[in-house]
Design a protein around this motif. Sequence first.
Motif, PDB file in Angstrom:
ATOM      1  N   UNK A 333     -61.617 -69.084  50.306  1.00 37.14           N
ATOM      2  CA  UNK A 333     -61.532 -70.527  50.065  1.00 37.14           C
ATOM      3  C   UNK A 333     -62.797 -71.048  49.402  1.00 37.14           C
ATOM      4  N   UNK A 334     -63.977 -70.641  49.927  1.00 34.44           N
ATOM      5  CA  UNK A 334     -65.222 -71.222  49.431  1.00 34.44           C
ATOM      6  C   UNK A 334     -66.387 -70.317  49.797  1.00 34.44           C
ATOM      7  N   UNK A 343     -78.988 -66.602  52.932  1.00 35.55           N
ATOM      8  CA  UNK A 343     -77.718 -66.406  53.615  1.00 35.55           C
ATOM      9  C   UNK A 343     -76.596 -67.061  52.836  1.00 35.55           C
ATOM     10  N   UNK A 344     -75.391 -66.536  53.086  1.00 34.96           N
ATOM     11  CA  UNK A 344     -74.199 -67.041  52.422  1.00 34.96           C
ATOM     12  C   UNK A 344     -73.075 -67.122  53.444  1.00 34.96           C
ATOM     13  N   UNK A 345     -72.354 -68.256  53.460  1.00 32.23           N
ATOM     14  CA  UNK A 345     -71.192 -68.387  54.334  1.00 32.23           C
ATOM     15  C   UNK A 345     -69.939 -68.342  53.466  1.00 32.23           C
ATOM     16  N   UNK A 346     -68.999 -67.471  53.848  1.00 31.37           N
ATOM     17  CA  UNK A 346     -67.719 -67.318  53.158  1.00 31.37           C
ATOM     18  C   UNK A 346     -66.599 -67.783  54.077  1.00 31.37           C
ATOM     19  N   UNK A 347     -65.710 -68.622  53.574  1.00 29.82           N
ATOM     20  CA  UNK A 347     -64.535 -69.030  54.338  1.00 29.82           C
ATOM     21  C   UNK A 347     -63.289 -68.559  53.603  1.00 29.82           C
ATOM     22  N   UNK A 348     -62.242 -68.210  54.381  1.00 28.26           N
ATOM     23  CA  UNK A 348     -61.067 -67.560  53.813  1.00 28.26           C
ATOM     24  C   UNK A 348     -59.786 -68.211  54.286  1.00 28.26           C
ATOM     25  N   UNK A 350     -57.500 -66.716  55.768  1.00 28.81           N
ATOM     26  CA  UNK A 350     -57.089 -66.168  57.057  1.00 28.81           C
ATOM     27  C   UNK A 350     -57.754 -66.892  58.228  1.00 28.81           C
ATOM     28  N   UNK A 351     -58.403 -68.046  57.928  1.00 23.88           N
ATOM     29  CA  UNK A 351     -59.004 -68.926  58.928  1.00 23.88           C
ATOM     30  C   UNK A 351     -60.201 -68.280  59.628  1.00 23.88           C
ATOM     31  N   UNK A 352     -60.979 -67.546  58.861  1.00 23.28           N
ATOM     32  CA  UNK A 352     -62.210 -66.960  59.381  1.00 23.28           C
ATOM     33  C   UNK A 352     -63.391 -67.443  58.535  1.00 23.28           C
ATOM     34  N   UNK A 353     -64.567 -67.414  59.147  1.00 20.79           N
ATOM     35  CA  UNK A 353     -65.813 -67.710  58.451  1.00 20.79           C
ATOM     36  C   UNK A 353     -66.787 -66.566  58.661  1.00 20.79           C
ATOM     37  N   UNK A 354     -67.439 -66.099  57.596  1.00 18.82           N
ATOM     38  CA  UNK A 354     -68.364 -64.974  57.684  1.00 18.82           C
ATOM     39  C   UNK A 354     -69.717 -65.387  57.129  1.00 18.82           C
ATOM     40  N   UNK A 355     -70.785 -65.005  57.818  1.00 20.04           N
ATOM     41  CA  UNK A 355     -72.145 -65.260  57.368  1.00 20.04           C
ATOM     42  C   UNK A 355     -72.770 -63.939  56.946  1.00 20.04           C
ATOM     43  N   UNK A 356     -73.370 -63.915  55.744  1.00 11.97           N
ATOM     44  CA  UNK A 356     -73.943 -62.693  55.183  1.00 11.97           C
ATOM     45  C   UNK A 356     -75.425 -62.876  54.871  1.00 11.97           C
TER      46      UNK A 356
END
Length: 371
Positions: A333-334, A343-348, A350-356
């Motif tokens: 999504x974003x 850091x980078x936050x990815x949202x999808x 599948x209703x999850x959020x990931x921090x990298x």
Amino acid sequence: PHRQSVAGGFFSPDGSRFFTISARTVFLWNTEIASQIAQFEGTWHRKGHRPTVRLDPRGRRLVTLLPRRKADRRLTMPEFTQVWDVENPRMGVTIRLPNLRGKLRDEALIFTGGGTVTAYSPFGGRIWFTDNDRGCLLDSIRLGQQFIVDAFADRKGYRLLVSKKKGRPPYSIAIVEATRGKEPAVVELQSEDELQVKSARLSPDGKRLLTLSNREDFGIIWSTEDGQPLVSLEKTEVHPSRLVFTRGGSLVLGERKPAGAPVGMVWLWDASDGSLLFHQVDPPSRFPGQPFNRAGDRFVLFERAIESGWRAIIRGHPAGPEFALGEQSAAFEDARFSADGKRLVLTSQDRTGHVWDTSRGAHISVIEGFE
């Protein structure tokens, strides 16, 4: 947890916390351990668009748009701004925007410093100046029947990009300087013929204007001070359908997606001389709403891999990919960088959020279990 799909997310100024946004709720999380800190109810969004949420530069206040609820409990278009205290979500103020006869676009809230937010309605040609500290409306300006395409705001006032007619592009545009207590001043683009643009965007500092048209010189950067053309982007065989400045304004990113396709091709130009730095056709890709870090030297692409689904790539320009942030079947999504770019936050979808961790490409935390 969110009851709707997560439409996006962003970091606090210090990167220690991040926010996730859905159609009705904003959640605040601890970045390291992905634990929930706070919840803000009552955001508003237009179907198919990102909910309108803004965090002030100090990270102390969150501002959202609120609709008016009719007697039959149906929601109308937004009519208020809701100002939240980030540290205490129960504390906040609601400010009504009078004479709002039209939709507020998703980027309609802009912080101008000193605790003030300005809001604008593109369809009604109206601007509101509000004071978040005291919770009141300071002033409003009406521009007549002009359609507001984009806006930049600072402590001095607004720099607006307006079209001379309503409706769908292409349209001719002008620049309007709007300040509290003064009559708006208009700056026309100095073009030999009347330029009909498909899209237009102001630079992050408001000093330049980027236009996309059907002409051979499809991409032009203009001065907003006097309307003079500054740079033409290097020509390509296929014209992009969207152009945006990077956060620092030193680069221009272009994108073109076939009708109905989620991905397409992307370009990257140097905004100082218009030279083409990067072009990707295969694999098909797209970029998020704010793909660059604050320094402007790294950006995120979402690539579509036929076998594995989707993957997010962090690139440095004009070099090739630095590393891929995993692969997944659900579309992204974003993506948002933290203020320091580490850091980078990815949202999808599948209703999850990931921090990298962007320096090592390491996964830090995940938010799962959205309803």
